[in-house]
Design a protein around this motif. Structure first.
Motif, PDB file in Angstrom:
ATOM      1  N   SER A  13      14.977  -8.158   4.327  1.00 42.72           N
ATOM      2  CA  SER A  13      14.206  -6.970   4.675  1.00 42.72           C
ATOM      3  C   SER A  13      15.014  -5.723   4.381  1.00 42.72           C
ATOM      4  O   SER A  13      16.206  -5.649   4.701  1.00 42.72           O
ATOM      5  CB  SER A  13      13.819  -7.009   6.165  1.00 42.72           C
ATOM      6  N   LEU A  16      13.241   1.113   3.535  1.00 38.61           N
ATOM      7  CA  LEU A  16      13.410   2.112   2.476  1.00 38.61           C
ATOM      8  C   LEU A  16      13.435   3.527   3.014  1.00 38.61           C
ATOM      9  O   LEU A  16      13.780   4.458   2.303  1.00 38.61           O
ATOM     10  CB  LEU A  16      12.292   1.956   1.443  1.00 38.61           C
ATOM     11  N   PHE A  61      10.127  -4.811   1.450  1.00 40.99           N
ATOM     12  CA  PHE A  61      10.467  -3.394   1.350  1.00 40.99           C
ATOM     13  C   PHE A  61       9.609  -2.647   2.373  1.00 40.99           C
ATOM     14  O   PHE A  61       8.420  -2.415   2.148  1.00 40.99           O
ATOM     15  CB  PHE A  61      10.195  -2.857  -0.060  1.00 40.99           C
ATOM     16  N   ASP A  62      10.233  -2.273   3.473  1.00 44.53           N
ATOM     17  CA  ASP A  62       9.497  -1.628   4.555  1.00 44.53           C
ATOM     18  C   ASP A  62       9.383  -0.127   4.297  1.00 44.53           C
ATOM     19  O   ASP A  62      10.345   0.513   3.879  1.00 44.53           O
ATOM     20  CB  ASP A  62      10.215  -1.882   5.884  1.00 44.53           C
ATOM     21  N   VAL A  64       7.676   1.669   1.993  1.00 41.87           N
ATOM     22  CA  VAL A  64       7.975   1.981   0.595  1.00 41.87           C
ATOM     23  C   VAL A  64       7.549   3.401   0.230  1.00 41.87           C
ATOM     24  O   VAL A  64       8.093   4.002  -0.701  1.00 41.87           O
ATOM     25  CB  VAL A  64       7.283   0.948  -0.331  1.00 41.87           C
ATOM     26  N   MET A  75      12.257  -0.441  -9.147  1.00 39.78           N
ATOM     27  CA  MET A  75      11.247  -1.445  -8.840  1.00 39.78           C
ATOM     28  C   MET A  75      10.357  -1.740 -10.040  1.00 39.78           C
ATOM     29  O   MET A  75       9.854  -2.859 -10.187  1.00 39.78           O
ATOM     30  CB  MET A  75      10.383  -0.987  -7.671  1.00 39.78           C
ATOM     31  N   PHE A  99       7.942 -10.348  -3.589  1.00 41.11           N
ATOM     32  CA  PHE A  99       8.226  -9.002  -3.095  1.00 41.11           C
ATOM     33  C   PHE A  99       7.015  -8.468  -2.340  1.00 41.11           C
ATOM     34  O   PHE A  99       5.904  -8.469  -2.850  1.00 41.11           O
ATOM     35  CB  PHE A  99       8.596  -8.066  -4.252  1.00 41.11           C
ATOM     36  N   MET A 101       5.673  -5.160   0.060  1.00 42.55           N
ATOM     37  CA  MET A 101       5.928  -3.780   0.468  1.00 42.55           C
ATOM     38  C   MET A 101       4.952  -3.387   1.571  1.00 42.55           C
ATOM     39  O   MET A 101       3.795  -3.781   1.545  1.00 42.55           O
ATOM     40  CB  MET A 101       5.768  -2.830  -0.716  1.00 42.55           C
ATOM     41  N   THR A 102       5.446  -2.618   2.524  1.00 45.33           N
ATOM     42  CA  THR A 102       4.565  -2.085   3.564  1.00 45.33           C
ATOM     43  C   THR A 102       4.494  -0.573   3.434  1.00 45.33           C
ATOM     44  O   THR A 102       5.440   0.079   2.969  1.00 45.33           O
ATOM     45  CB  THR A 102       5.069  -2.437   4.975  1.00 45.33           C
ATOM     46  N   SER A 103       3.357  -0.023   3.849  1.00 48.12           N
ATOM     47  CA  SER A 103       3.163   1.420   3.770  1.00 48.12           C
ATOM     48  C   SER A 103       2.076   1.842   4.753  1.00 48.12           C
ATOM     49  O   SER A 103       1.136   1.092   5.011  1.00 48.12           O
ATOM     50  CB  SER A 103       2.761   1.822   2.345  1.00 48.12           C
TER      51      SER A 103
END
Length: 306
Positions: A13, A16, A61-62, A64, A75, A99, A101-103
């Motif tokens: 984890s 970012l 990727f927290d 992002v 990336m 991969f 990603m969270t947003s």
């Protein structure tokens, strides 16, 4: 956002938000390692070291949306070619990695749209039930349409990331909707069971509750804070009362406590009169051996902040 689909062995984890620096050099260095001649060159990058050790990992990727633009550039190579070049010039193959990603970009728009869909589904179900029609739709079962994703969400993502090629490398976008009533009740039950277990283990106290308690505590749900708001509501309205009662020596060892919901009539009427007009409150009662309940007279804390 899921970019590949293979078996994995380990989860990494990366927050970012911590890499969203104004100067791109330290940002990239943390990711792939410093180039020759710079401090930390021998240490390597946070991401490249882990991918080299486990090329088929799941990488998260927290936040992002808070990453530096130069990180997004890295990336692009990572997602498109399945490999990454570190600060030492070595290539790390990671085609088997997943991969994610969270947003929170567009989260408010998604939440409000989902709530509207649930209201419409609930109204439709009421009409079908009134007309004795089959196939009554559950208001919890809603799906965001492709049109909403393309017309509303996609432009917001493009405006934020400003890179069509970055969004184009994402295989799938998963939308998380606000919790529905049944899910909120499960969250409340989970929290209450957690504290009930602690009360039993530490003080031999049995904690009981019923469905109205779940409904009342679920009302503390906040869209912006998600499941945390339920956790805080249980702590504020239940755990704090338990702690105060214990400090005031109101809880006999090995007793049974029952949480119950009572309606406080603002008009001065008796409890139970004027249904729907009272303000519901949570009460803590001791259940005696004769099965009769006695409400605890818990003194309020000296400081309103506690």
């Amino acid at each position: 956002m899921i970019l590949s689909h293979q078996h994995c062995h380990q989860l990494f984890s990366f927050g970012l938000k911590n890499l969203a620096l104004y100067d791109s050099s330290p940002t990239v260095a943390k990711f792939i390692g410093s180039p020759p001649g710079y401090v930390g060159h021998e240490e390597g990058g946070q991401l490249t070291k882990k991918l080299k050790a486990c090329p088929n990992a799941v990488v998260l990727f927290d936040e992002v949306d808070k990453a530096h633009p130069d990180v997004l550039t890295i990336m692009l190579q990572l997602f498109d070619e399945g490999r990454l070049t570190d600060g030492k010039g070595k290539t790390i193959e990671c085609k088997d990695a997943i991969f994610i990603m969270t947003s929170n970009v567009a989260s408010d728009d998604i939440a409000q749209h989902a709530l509207q869909l649930r209201q419409e589904a609930q109204e439709l179900s009421r009409r079908k039930m009134a007309d004795n029609l089959d196939e009554v739709q559950k208001s919890d079962d809603v799906t965001i349409s492709k049109q909403f994703k393309d017309v509303v969400i996609r432009p917001i993502l493009k405006a934020h990331f400003r890179r069509d090629e970055f969004l184009g490398r994402i295989n799938e976008i998963v939308y998380f909707l606000p919790f529905c009533p049944s899910e909120l009740q499960q969250l409340v039950s989970k929290e209450l069971n957690f504290w009930a277990k602690k009360a039993k283990q530490r003080h031999e106290i049995t904690l009981l509750w019923d469905r109205p308690v779940l409904d009342l505590l679920a009302g503390g749900y906040n869209l912006h804070y998600g499941a945390r708001s339920i956790k805080h509501e249980v702590e504020r309205r239940v755990v704090n009362q338990l702690a105060a009662a214990y400090e005031q020596e109101l809880l006999p060892k090995g007793c049974t406590l029952r949480l119950s919901v009572h309606s406080e009539d603002r008009g001065g009427g008796q409890e139970g009169e004027g249904l729907g007009q009272g303000t519901p409150s949570l009460r803590l009662e001791v259940v005696g051996k004769d099965s009769k309940a006695r409400m605890l007279d818990i003194r309020p804390p000296l400081s309103p902040g506690h």
